[in-house]
Design a protein around this motif. Sequence first.
Motif: not given
Lengths: 385, 169
Positions: A118-142
Amino acid sequence: MSVRADERFERDLPDAMRSAVAEFRGPSPDLIERGIRRGRQQRRTRMAVGATVVAVLAVVLGQIGGSSVLDGAFGRSVDEQGPAAVAPTGRLPLGRELIPYLRTALPGGGRTDRFEPEGAAPVPGDSRISGTYTGPGGSTSLAVELTRPLPGSVEDLWWGAHCAPNAPPGYTCTRSPEPDGGTLTMSVGPVGTDGQRVSRQVVYTRADAVQVHVYVGAKALSAAVALGTTEMIAIARHPVWTRFGDDALPVDRNVFVGSDSPLPRAVKVGPASGTAPVTFPVTRVGRDDSVLTVRLRSTTSAVLTSCPPPDVDFCANVKSADGLPGVAHQAVVDGRVESRSLLVLRPGGRALYLEVRGDPTGAVGQPALTLAELAEVAGSPRWDG
Amino acid sequence: MTGDRGADFEEFAQARSGQLLRTACLLTGDWHTAEDLVQETLGKLFRGWRRIRHMEAPVAYAHTTLVRTFLSVRRLKRSSERPSEVLPEPPPVVGADIELRLTLLQGLARLSPADRVVLVLRYWEDRSVEETAEVLRISPVAVRVRAKRALDRLRALLGAELVDLGMAC
């Protein structure tokens, strides 16, 4: 302020914004040229850094004797080794460090693509990532995030771990206790035109107050459901995250011992359990037997003692007995006061959290301490030791 | 970048820079800082133009890049702003003395960057809750909560009426 005035303000805001920029100067003649020059400069810097990193890693991997193939991102090479089993740490993973842990927590057979921190996190020290997940059932943002909000703070109350009292139409939210002492909050958005839910979020709050957030949606990339709620819960509760623990400070187990104890005289306190946090059984005539939890944490963020907007009826800005700002929370279920809590910023960058929780089977329906009494306890200089 | 792609990018940038700068003005409250933000954004778009030019919605992508760049405050050279969730909010302004009232941009500038971004995306760029959630990488519920909070704060700063709030930028 009336509801109609609220609506008028919101309705007029777009026009006001247009007016604010209607007569602006316009871009400088050389703005585009400067932008292109900036892009070329960044491209040259990125290539130089990338070449250096590849060179360094080649040396390191050569020394280890591994044969990992770099596939652009660090995540792939680390993933081949897997996250090492180490003792719990108080430091949360940041940015790309989350990726190998996420891959371990994902259901088998799936893959992750283009995960970015993520960009600048809301609270310093927290961590977040995002992207695309593809599984047997399809794809989605995660998106997956680890947080460690102070209980009772705005971040705890408003960023998914609690159900907002005024959820908009089409959204549902449930919050339930877990056998391990944690809680599980599931929120679901309305159904979209493709028949799938627009968004889903699961937040697992562990007993040590570390939270794992798993968010799926809003743009489903295929009609099939790539990650159902069951899979999302499994990701949030995966043991890989137990590596990252709380960073609470130890609490003096004798803090309520002695004639100058900050507890009211009418309250009897039993022996302490734990160190960070510490819990004390407390009893009082005419109230339910209760458990008092004390948590101390280092923090420099004043935002943590603000209540959400005034339409939330379970939070109030208060002051401790010695005048320090805090936020109080009271949970009422079916007419019973389930718990009362107080979060106060003590001097020296210490956040003090007190929570009294009554026996759910008690006959009175009231914990052993009132909010005013918690404020008295929170005002003691004993916490500044 | 080859000649065709370079000219292609310049044409795109010429067509969009004005609107990008308006959005940047609302976000930063200052023309010079807004130009810096747009310059940084154009740099990023230029680097990725080979891919971006084939996107279904390059304009939306450009605005998303602008917003995300704004939230990464460290990259702005001339910005002296420090992100903070708590700003010293002055008492609500009441009364009809227009000279004493904050302009809209001054009011926006007193919000946290995150609150400002939500209002600009929702009410200036007219993005839906779900689109805003995608840009900010937060849940739609969080967008609604943040937008409500930001509106309440802005109203507390500017008063109930949004007329004659002066212009800036």
